[in-house]
Every structure is written in structure tokens, then in C-alpha cells.
Design an enzyme around this catalytic site. Structure first.
Site, mmCIF file in Angstrom:
data_model
loop_
_atom_site.group_PDB
_atom_site.id
_atom_site.type_symbol
_atom_site.label_atom_id
_atom_site.label_comp_id
_atom_site.label_asym_id
_atom_site.label_seq_id
_atom_site.Cartn_x
_atom_site.Cartn_y
_atom_site.Cartn_z
ATOM 1 N N SER A 93 4.213 2.601 8.139
ATOM 2 C CA SER A 93 3.945 1.431 7.022
ATOM 3 C C SER A 93 5.020 1.046 6.352
ATOM 4 C CB SER A 93 2.846 2.041 6.122
ATOM 5 O OG SER A 93 1.765 2.277 6.835
ATOM 6 N N HIS B 157 0.889 -1.044 -0.152
ATOM 7 C CA HIS B 157 0.167 -0.102 -0.003
ATOM 8 C C HIS B 157 0.836 1.352 0.025
ATOM 9 C CE1 HIS B 157 0.396 -0.025 4.549
ATOM 10 N NE2 HIS B 157 0.429 1.187 4.398
ATOM 11 N N ASP C 183 -0.071 -7.518 1.354
ATOM 12 C CA ASP C 183 0.534 -6.159 1.588
ATOM 13 C C ASP C 183 1.974 -6.198 1.655
ATOM 14 O OD1 ASP C 183 0.313 -3.553 1.887
ATOM 15 O OD2 ASP C 183 -0.163 -3.305 3.861
#
EC number: 3.4.21.-
Length: 253
Positions: free
Chosen positions: A199, A64, A105
Site C-alpha cells: 500500500s 489509508h 487515497d
């Protein structure tokens, strides 16, 4: 000049993120300058993520974080010994669900040229075995260290968290599927954890990257709401195949 411009953009992005949510490593301390030699800043014009150098030419991060042209900074700690690279190629699981950012992911970034090992730059090993429930593991990132009144340290911060059984995460969010290729990790009483600003960053257990920061609650590091980390061990065959040149390989379902 490129580095100065990137760092200015990073500050703007951090301030922008801080206004939207608590995107940070919560409850940590400044990392020792010698313990994050593999840590990378993964930067685009509209996003800030973290990554992990796994060999001289490849960085592992979250899928992402794929939001345009990527610039990778390595060796960053008070701007010492920094090496900058451009993403030459990006690889995401071809069987990833396009409408679900949480699915598979994981992303591999091939750098435009190999980096040189140095005092502050060296790769981190892929996992040889999955982590056990109860393991104490390490997270790290450059985000704010306080919330909601944010404070930016200017250096990466680190924190220790625990690996939980996946059912602990399902208890917090019953809508989750019965099985998952993610790790459930955090502190049950809250106060420590990663969040969106981290992230793509590593969850490190016994000197190996076991997880990739993927997603968590709307408010970070809350009691009984552990974070979700892509389980790297389940993707080691895919990673090694891509690096070996087999770019048609698919990820496990």
C-alpha cells in the site's frame, strides 16, 4: 539502534500481515539495486506501507497508511546507505470521505529534514501526462514473494503490469462508480500484482509515478481482477500547491 528496532518491527509486521492475507508483490523478481532509489518504507507501530520520494523533503503514499506516528526509511536494499526520517507533517485531502478508505487515497508526508541524494537515494518525477491504456508499468515492494506459504526475500521485488480501461475493473466489481480517479492495472490472466502490504507504493510508467497502490481483491493477483491505483496525474495541482505552502487547497472531487 533505532534502525535495528524498526527492521525488527517490520519483520513482525510482515509475518502478521502474511497470516491475514496475501500482502505482497506477486510474480516479481528482485529489483535492480539502482532502479528503486525513490522507494521508501513508511512505518508505524501498527502498519507497514511503501512510499515514493518526490523531492528531497516530500514522500507520496496512500492516505489509508495514516495510522499513527510515521517513520520513513530511504535507500533500503540489504541495509545499504539507509537514511531515516520522521514525518514532520502529513497532508490528506480535506474533502476526503472519512468513512471510505478508497476515496482520494493519497497522502503527502513532509520529512523532518531533507534527504541527501546518494547512490541509492533520489526522487521520482511527478507525471507530465496520464498513462495510456495498454502501457506497461512497474510496481515494487518488500512483501512476500509466494502465497499462501509465504517467503520473504529481504529485498524489494519488482513486476511489470498493464494499464487497462477502467471498465475492466468495473467488470470485476460492478458496484464501482461509473467514473473514478483511479487507474486499473494488472495482468488479465493473473499471477502478477500488488497487494495490501505494498500500500502506498508507486506504479511507474515511463520513469514517472502515475499511480499509488490503493486496493484490490481479497486474494491478490487473481485472473480478471486488476488492482486499483490512485491516479497521481489528477492530483498534481494539489501536490504542488501543498509543497508550495498552500495547505488550504482541496483535492478534485
Amino acid at each position: 539502534m533505532v534502525l535495528i528496532r524498526v527492521l525488527a518491527n517490520l519483520l513482525i509486521l510482515q509475518l502478521s500481515y502474511a497470516q491475514k492475507s496475501s500482502e505482497l508483490v506477486i510474480g516479481g523478481d528482485e529489483c535492480n539495486i539502482n532502479e528503486h532509489r525513490f522507494l521508501a518504507i513508511v512505518h508505524t507501530d501498527i502498519s507497514l506501507c511503501t512510499g515514493t520520494l518526490i523531492n528531497q523533503e516530500w514522500v507520496l503514499t496512500a492516505a489509508h497508511c495514516d495510522r499513527g506516528d510515521i517513520l520513513v526509511l530511504l535507500g533500503v536494499h540489504r541495509l545499504k546507505d539507509v537514511q531515516t526520517r520522521v514525518a514532520k507533517e502529513k497532508f490528506i485531502c480535506p474533502n476526503r470521505k472519512k468513512d471510505n478508505e478508497k476515496d482520494k487515497d493519497i497522502m503527502l508526508i513532509r520529512l523532518d529534514s531533507p534527504v541527501n541524494n546518494s547512490t541509492h537515494i533520489a526522487p521520482l518525477s511527478l507525471p507530465s501526462n496520464p498513462p495510456s491504456v495498454g502501457s506497461v508499468c512497474r510496481i515494487m515492494g518488500w512483501g512476500a514473494i509466494t502465497s499462501p506459504n509465504v517467503t520473504f526475500p529481504g529485498v524489494p521485488h519488482c513486476a511489470d503490469i498493464n494499464i487497462f480501461d477502467y471498465e475492466v475493473c468495473r467488470a470485476a466489481k460492478p458496484e464501482l462508480p461509473a467514473t473514478s480517479r483511479t487507474l486499473c492495472a494488472g495482468i488479465l490472466e493473473g499471477g502478477k500484482g500488488s497487494c495490501d502490504g505494498d500500500s502506498g507504493g508507486p506504479l511507474i510508467c515511463n520513469g514517472e509515478i502515475q499511480g499509488i497502490v490503493s486496493w484490490g481483491g481479497d486474494i491478490c493477483a487473481q485472473p480478471r481482477e486488476p488492482g486499483h491505483y490512485t491516479k497521481v496525474f489528477d492530483y498534481t495541482d494539489w501536490i504542488q500547491s501543498i509543497i508550495a505552502g498552500n495547505t488550504d487547497v482541496t483535492c478534485p472531487p
